[in-house]
Design a protein around this motif. Structure first.
Motif, PDB file in Angstrom:
ATOM      1  N   LEU A   1      36.034  47.249  34.785  1.00 58.96           N
ATOM      2  CA  LEU A   1      34.730  47.075  35.418  1.00 58.96           C
ATOM      3  C   LEU A   1      33.899  45.995  34.735  1.00 58.96           C
ATOM      4  O   LEU A   1      33.103  45.300  35.387  1.00 58.96           O
ATOM      5  CB  LEU A   1      33.968  48.403  35.420  1.00 58.96           C
ATOM      6  CG  LEU A   1      34.588  49.523  36.274  1.00 58.96           C
ATOM      7  CD1 LEU A   1      33.812  50.813  36.098  1.00 58.96           C
ATOM      8  CD2 LEU A   1      34.646  49.112  37.747  1.00 58.96           C
ATOM      9  N   ASP A   2      34.060  45.845  33.428  1.00 56.64           N
ATOM     10  CA  ASP A   2      33.273  44.849  32.686  1.00 56.64           C
ATOM     11  C   ASP A   2      33.892  43.465  32.743  1.00 56.64           C
ATOM     12  O   ASP A   2      33.256  42.485  32.331  1.00 56.64           O
ATOM     13  CB  ASP A   2      33.141  45.275  31.224  1.00 56.64           C
ATOM     14  CG  ASP A   2      32.285  46.535  31.067  1.00 56.64           C
ATOM     15  OD1 ASP A   2      31.502  46.817  31.999  1.00 56.64           O
ATOM     16  OD2 ASP A   2      32.423  47.219  30.039  1.00 56.64           O
ATOM     17  N   ALA A   3      35.113  43.346  33.238  1.00 61.59           N
ATOM     18  CA  ALA A   3      35.810  42.059  33.227  1.00 61.59           C
ATOM     19  C   ALA A   3      35.249  41.115  34.273  1.00 61.59           C
ATOM     20  O   ALA A   3      34.591  41.524  35.242  1.00 61.59           O
ATOM     21  CB  ALA A   3      37.305  42.281  33.466  1.00 61.59           C
ATOM     22  N   ASP A   4      35.530  39.840  34.073  1.00 61.28           N
ATOM     23  CA  ASP A   4      35.165  38.813  35.044  1.00 61.28           C
ATOM     24  C   ASP A   4      35.929  39.042  36.351  1.00 61.28           C
ATOM     25  O   ASP A   4      37.003  39.649  36.356  1.00 61.28           O
ATOM     26  CB  ASP A   4      35.502  37.440  34.454  1.00 61.28           C
ATOM     27  CG  ASP A   4      35.123  36.309  35.383  1.00 61.28           C
ATOM     28  OD1 ASP A   4      36.013  35.848  36.113  1.00 61.28           O
ATOM     29  OD2 ASP A   4      33.954  35.901  35.394  1.00 61.28           O
ATOM     30  N   PHE A   5      35.388  38.539  37.479  1.00 59.96           N
ATOM     31  CA  PHE A   5      36.021  38.807  38.784  1.00 59.96           C
ATOM     32  C   PHE A   5      37.415  38.202  38.862  1.00 59.96           C
ATOM     33  O   PHE A   5      38.301  38.733  39.537  1.00 59.96           O
ATOM     34  CB  PHE A   5      35.133  38.281  39.918  1.00 59.96           C
ATOM     35  CG  PHE A   5      35.156  36.796  40.086  1.00 59.96           C
ATOM     36  CD1 PHE A   5      36.011  36.202  41.007  1.00 59.96           C
ATOM     37  CD2 PHE A   5      34.326  35.988  39.320  1.00 59.96           C
ATOM     38  CE1 PHE A   5      36.032  34.833  41.170  1.00 59.96           C
ATOM     39  CE2 PHE A   5      34.355  34.608  39.478  1.00 59.96           C
ATOM     40  CZ  PHE A   5      35.202  34.022  40.404  1.00 59.96           C
TER      41      PHE A   5
ATOM     42  N   ILE B   1      44.238  41.651  37.487  1.00 59.21           N
ATOM     43  CA  ILE B   1      44.637  43.027  37.179  1.00 59.21           C
ATOM     44  C   ILE B   1      45.026  43.776  38.452  1.00 59.21           C
ATOM     45  O   ILE B   1      46.035  44.495  38.492  1.00 59.21           O
ATOM     46  CB  ILE B   1      43.509  43.753  36.430  1.00 59.21           C
ATOM     47  CG1 ILE B   1      43.349  43.153  35.029  1.00 59.21           C
ATOM     48  CG2 ILE B   1      43.806  45.251  36.324  1.00 59.21           C
ATOM     49  CD1 ILE B   1      42.160  43.679  34.265  1.00 59.21           C
ATOM     50  N   ILE B   2      44.223  43.612  39.521  1.00 54.47           N
ATOM     51  CA  ILE B   2      44.539  44.292  40.784  1.00 54.47           C
ATOM     52  C   ILE B   2      45.889  43.822  41.325  1.00 54.47           C
ATOM     53  O   ILE B   2      46.718  44.628  41.769  1.00 54.47           O
ATOM     54  CB  ILE B   2      43.418  44.042  41.809  1.00 54.47           C
ATOM     55  CG1 ILE B   2      42.147  44.784  41.398  1.00 54.47           C
ATOM     56  CG2 ILE B   2      43.853  44.498  43.205  1.00 54.47           C
ATOM     57  CD1 ILE B   2      40.942  44.457  42.249  1.00 54.47           C
ATOM     58  N   GLY B   3      46.116  42.506  41.293  1.00 59.92           N
ATOM     59  CA  GLY B   3      47.404  41.980  41.767  1.00 59.92           C
ATOM     60  C   GLY B   3      48.574  42.529  40.970  1.00 59.92           C
ATOM     61  O   GLY B   3      49.617  42.891  41.536  1.00 59.92           O
ATOM     62  N   LEU B   4      48.412  42.611  39.653  1.00 59.30           N
ATOM     63  CA  LEU B   4      49.496  43.120  38.806  1.00 59.30           C
ATOM     64  C   LEU B   4      49.724  44.615  39.039  1.00 59.30           C
ATOM     65  O   LEU B   4      50.871  45.078  39.022  1.00 59.30           O
ATOM     66  CB  LEU B   4      49.175  42.859  37.340  1.00 59.30           C
ATOM     67  CG  LEU B   4      49.232  41.387  36.906  1.00 59.30           C
ATOM     68  CD1 LEU B   4      48.697  41.227  35.487  1.00 59.30           C
ATOM     69  CD2 LEU B   4      50.661  40.858  36.995  1.00 59.30           C
ATOM     70  N   LEU B   5      48.654  45.364  39.255  1.00 58.50           N
ATOM     71  CA  LEU B   5      48.814  46.796  39.535  1.00 58.50           C
ATOM     72  C   LEU B   5      49.526  47.020  40.868  1.00 58.50           C
ATOM     73  O   LEU B   5      50.385  47.902  40.981  1.00 58.50           O
ATOM     74  CB  LEU B   5      47.453  47.487  39.538  1.00 58.50           C
ATOM     75  CG  LEU B   5      46.786  47.673  38.171  1.00 58.50           C
ATOM     76  CD1 LEU B   5      45.394  48.259  38.331  1.00 58.50           C
ATOM     77  CD2 LEU B   5      47.638  48.560  37.269  1.00 58.50           C
TER      78      LEU B   5
END
Length: 235
Positions: A25-29, A35-39
């Motif tokens: 949540l604290d990470a840059d967009f 991260i979303i792509g890797l998940l």
């Protein structure tokens, strides 16, 4: 405020343990997108792993059952019906050889060696087709295993760049300023490895299993070819 009091305040506000959700949540967009792509890639990897394991087990069971029936049954027409061919790789391999033999019989056995070669090639082609169909989705595992660490590294580099940008804006290079951004950045690399490691292990393991399955089908094809060859000699 003295240095000791600043450190004390920092230690009080610091989280007691690593919180992956808060890091996300604290990470840059951009890091969040990585991260979303890797998940998503990791979810697909595990879907392939589970699906391939179940599919290979089912194909092995059906092939073994068909091969037992094949050597103990003289009624090939009933054994090689459309339903059995649809379910069993061994049935499709045997059907390729028997179908070629029947076509040769209709045209006359003028060249037995040529007929044997055509029958063997027909079954070899079917064996290769079965192996290719089984390994069709393994390419995604190889791609994920090779690419995911670098995608995660891209997210890490981007996050570290943001951390240095924050240092320049705040004109403060203390650990309290730098650490959160670096933690978020390194989290992207961790997710990349989380996706890549199972993919590499599964790809290597499944590639070996596909090779063994293909070798088993080829041995069965060789035995079928030998039986057809003996029948041709008796004509």
């Amino acid at each position: 405020m003295t240095t000791l009091s600043l450190l004390a305040a920092t230690s009080i506000s610091a989280p007691a343990r690593l919180d992956p959700m808060q890091l996300f949540l604290d990470a840059d967009f951009v890091v969040q997108a990585v991260i979303i792509g890797l998940l998503l890639a990791s979810i697909w990897v595990w879907t392939i792993i589970v699906g391939f394991t179940l599919r290979l087990a089912g194909l092995k069971r059906k092939s073994a059952h068909f091969e037992d029936d094949f050597w103990n049954n003289d009624n090939l027409d009933a054994l090689l019906d459309a339903r059995r061919r649809k379910e069993s790789p061994s049935a499709r391999v045997a059907y390729a050889g028997v179908a070629e033999y029947r076509r040769t019989q209709k045209s006359g056995l003028k060249d037995r060696e040529g007929a044997r070669e055509r029958i063997a090639l027909a079954m070899q082609g079917q064996v290769a087709e079965e192996a290719d169909g089984l390994a069709a989705r393994l390419g995604f595992l190889a791609t994920t295993g090779a690419v995911a660490p670098f995608v995660g590294l891209f997210g890490t580099v981007w996050g570290i760049m943001n951390s240095f940008f924050s240092i320049g804006q705040q004109q403060n290079s203390s650990l309290a300023v730098v650490a959160p951004g670096i933690s978020e950045a390194l989290f992207a690399t961790a997710i990349g490895l989380f996706a890549a490691i199972p993919a590499v292990i599964a790809y290597n393991r499944f590639s070996g299993k596909v090779g063994l399955f293909e070798a088993g089908l080829q041995r069965f094809a060789d035995r079928v070819g030998s039986e057809i060859s003996r029948e041709m000699e008796s004509i």
